[in-house]
Design an enzyme around this catalytic site. Structure first.
Site, PDB file in Angstrom:
ATOM      1  N   ASP A 186       0.900  -1.145   0.000  1.00 51.80           N
ATOM      2  CA  ASP A 186       0.000   0.000   0.000  1.00 51.80           C
ATOM      3  C   ASP A 186       0.940   1.196   0.000  1.00 51.80           C
ATOM      4  O   ASP A 186       1.477   1.568   1.047  1.00 51.80           O
ATOM      5  CB  ASP A 186      -0.883   0.013   1.255  1.00 51.80           C
ATOM      6  N   HIS A 187       1.171   1.771  -1.174  1.00 53.97           N
ATOM      7  CA  HIS A 187       2.282   2.725  -1.273  1.00 53.97           C
ATOM      8  C   HIS A 187       2.059   3.977  -0.418  1.00 53.97           C
ATOM      9  O   HIS A 187       2.993   4.707  -0.126  1.00 53.97           O
ATOM     10  CB  HIS A 187       2.596   3.062  -2.730  1.00 53.97           C
ATOM     11  N   HIS A 249      -5.716   2.730   0.731  1.00 53.30           N
ATOM     12  CA  HIS A 249      -4.976   3.918   1.163  1.00 53.30           C
ATOM     13  C   HIS A 249      -5.703   4.690   2.277  1.00 53.30           C
ATOM     14  O   HIS A 249      -5.108   5.035   3.296  1.00 53.30           O
ATOM     15  CB  HIS A 249      -4.765   4.885  -0.006  1.00 53.30           C
TER      16      HIS A 249
HETATM   17  C1  BG6 Z   1      -3.213   4.141  -6.775  1.00 49.19           C
HETATM   18  C2  BG6 Z   1      -4.532   4.114  -7.482  1.00 49.19           C
HETATM   19  O1  BG6 Z   1      -3.134   3.128  -5.811  1.00 49.19           O
HETATM   20  O2  BG6 Z   1      -3.057   5.393  -6.139  1.00 49.19           O
HETATM   21  C3  BG6 Z   1      -4.626   5.245  -8.485  1.00 49.19           C
HETATM   22  O3  BG6 Z   1      -4.664   2.873  -8.144  1.00 49.19           O
HETATM   23  C4  BG6 Z   1      -4.342   6.565  -7.817  1.00 49.19           C
HETATM   24  O4  BG6 Z   1      -5.888   5.281  -9.119  1.00 49.19           O
HETATM   25  C5  BG6 Z   1      -3.050   6.483  -7.044  1.00 49.19           C
HETATM   26  O5  BG6 Z   1      -4.242   7.547  -8.837  1.00 49.19           O
HETATM   27  C6  BG6 Z   1      -2.811   7.720  -6.233  1.00 49.19           C
HETATM   28  O6  BG6 Z   1      -1.527   7.643  -5.710  1.00 49.19           O
HETATM   29  P1  BG6 Z   1      -0.708   8.944  -5.396  1.00 49.19           P
HETATM   30  O7  BG6 Z   1       0.554   8.458  -4.773  1.00 49.19           O
HETATM   31  O8  BG6 Z   1      -0.504   9.639  -6.705  1.00 49.19           O
HETATM   32  O9  BG6 Z   1      -1.587   9.706  -4.465  1.00 49.19           O
END
Ligand code: BG6
Length: 503
Positions: A186-187, A249
């Site tokens: 979960d980045h 997230h």
């Molecule tokens: C991803 C989703 O996990 O997170 C995307 O699949 C989304 O749809 C993205 O755009 C958002 O990540 P960040 O790091 O740009 O907020």
């Protein structure tokens, strides 16, 4: 000093290596780690895909991607030259047994040439429908090394489509990998400000005593994106905002903001607290889920040039009922949070890009000021862009009369610490190599998150026509405003202007 010497040699096998994630995030993560001399000495990256590339074509593609996406353009050719020699490509069909047998032979050869000791990390950057097949085939075809070696599986979200499919997927993967070998990404957990939530709460005597229902009125978590679905429509149309962003997230952010203090900062204790918190979030019945949620889809805006509605994006169904926006009201049943609504919203094609956690405090000002129209204190944790923290408080306007105005006190991460904070994926790749699972989600976290989200999916499924619409470039549908106006609340408008001008 870096921790490089402690890192085990290994080979990093990326399934789906010709896809978007490898080009946009992973290769720059590897590149930055390599540049900082933080990868193991004996290390190789094997891109696995169905495209007809050879090593050279794949390396060239990666170089172009680095030029396009990395923040530090590829000017230092020497650095790239060394990394490119560690990159290989293997073409295979993920569905065919022979592919895995061939891959195993190929890996053995690369391992011999590069002395990576048989340690293997498999990263699944593929459609979720391939997760089961690939993990099964890795096992039955003998690609998982264990004796005096390690094998790890890194898996991208979404982990399942709902509680049922997530459990099924987990059961299947667990037949082939042990829980401590599985790294569920979960980045958001690797974003600097997210890691800062715990420090802010627990390293400052100032905030924690106020962090409860006596002082806090409501908490809002917003993930607003100005972009649409881009090139990912085929995936997105099957999943939608709730599964794509909220279940993972945003629920993770919620658990960090609301959990009790962990006994220590290690992975086990933090996860224990997060899971406990997730377990205390009310799981609604279908009716309550319907009245506590809004789902919506973006349509063309007449004010924005070249704007198109979601259904006209390339790759979406032109009758699609997939939500590109969702807003939920959640409640936590424990002593700390009883009575405090948690509002969560995520959407694409909103007015601007902003991910924020907003703590709205109650009016606990002194009676002395009862004749004044005071603003309540607000604490904003800004995740992106321009990570920072803002505190809104009241102050006297200069002059002979007593006039009070609310002002914002800003802390900008970039201005204080510089811009070289590691990207989320860079941190995650390194943590997998180091076998540190703190920033990855454990199965019980994922399962509990699905338990919370499942009733919303079910209620939407029952009432398929219950989809609202919002204009691209707006702040979402009016139904989302009504959702929280029921409790006499309003959405906080995310902070627009950058506070990160280096002063
Ligand atoms: C991803 C989703 O996990 O997170 C995307 O699949 C989304 O749809 C993205 O755009 C958002 O990540 P960040 O790091 O740009 O907020």
């Amino acid at each position: 000093m870096n921790s490089k010497n402690k890192l085990d040699s290994c080979i990093f096998v990326v399934f789906g290596a010709t896809g978007d994630l490898m080009r946009r995030k992973l290769i720059s993560g590897f590149f930055n780690l390599h540049k900082k001399n933080m990868l193991p000495d004996n290390f190789s990256i094997i891109g696995v895909g169905r495209r007809d590339y050879d090593d050279e074509a794949f390396r060239h593609e990666m170089c172009l991607s680095l030029d396009e996406y990395t923040k530090t353009k590829l000017t230092k050719k020497e650095i790239w030259r060394k990394l490119r020699a560690k990159i290989y490509y293997y073409k295979m069909n993920f569905l065919k047994k022979e592919g895995y047998i061939g891959l195993n032979e190929y890996l053995k050869k690369i391992e011999l040439d590069n002395d990576t000791k048989g340690n293997r990390i498999f990263y699944l950057s593929v459609k979720p429908s391939f997760f089961e097949t690939i993990s099964f085939n890795l096992n039955v075809n003998g690609l998982i090394n264990r004796k005096n070696k390690f094998s790890r599986l890194v898996i991208e979200k979404p982990f399942g489509r709902d509680l049922f499919t997530a459990r099924k997927l987990n059961k299947c993967i667990s037949k082939h990998f042990n829980e401590d070998e599985i790294f569920r990404i979960d980045h958001y957990l690797a974003k600097e400000t997210v890691q800062n939530i715990m420090v802010l709460r627990f390293a400052n005597g100032l905030f924690e005593p106020l962090w409860n229902n006596k002082y806090i009125d409501n908490i809002q978590i917003t993930a607003a994106e100005s972009i649409g679905v881009g090139t990912r429509a085929a995936y997105y149309d099957q999943f939608g905002a709730l599964r794509d962003v909220v279940q993972n997230h945003l629920v993770q952010l919620l658990s960090l903001v609301a959990m009790e203090p962990p006994d220590s900062f290690d992975s086990y204790h933090i996860k224990k607290r997060k899971v406990k918190l997730l377990e205390s979030i009310s799981v609604y019945d279908s009716e309550k889920a319907a009245s506590n949620s809004v789902r919506a889809q973006y349509i063309k805006s007449n004010k924005l040039k070249d704007s198109i509605g979601y259904r006209y994006e390339e790759g979406t169904d032109n009758c699609s009922m997939t939500e590109t926006y969702s807003a939920l009201t959640l409640e936590i049943k424990n002593d700390r949070w009883d009575g405090v609504p948690f509002y969560i919203r995520a959407g694409k094609k909103l007015k601007y890009h902003a991910t924020e956690i907003v703590i709205n405090f109650k009016d606990t000002s002194s009676k002395l000021f009862s004749d004044f129209n005071l603003s309540n204190n607000v604490l904003v944790l800004r995740l992106q862009p321009d990570e920072g923290i803002h505190l809104l408080f009241n102050t006297k306007k200069p002059g002979n009369e007593l006039n009070i105005k609310d002002v914002k006190m800003d802390f900008c991460h970039k201005a204080v610490f510089g811009i070289n904070t590691p990207e989320a994926y860079e941190r995650l790749l390194l943590d997998v190599i180091k076998n540190d699972s703190t920033l990855f989600t454990r199965w019980d976290e994922v399962e509990n998150a699905w338990k919370i989200v499942d009733p919303f999916l079910k209620s939407w499924e029952k009432n398929k026509t219950n989809l609202s619409f919002y204009e691209s470039g707006s702040w979402g549908p009016k139904e989302a405003d009504l959702l929280i106006e029921k409790n006499s609340h309003k959405w906080n408008i995310p902070i627009y202007e950058s506070i990160c001008r280096i002063r």
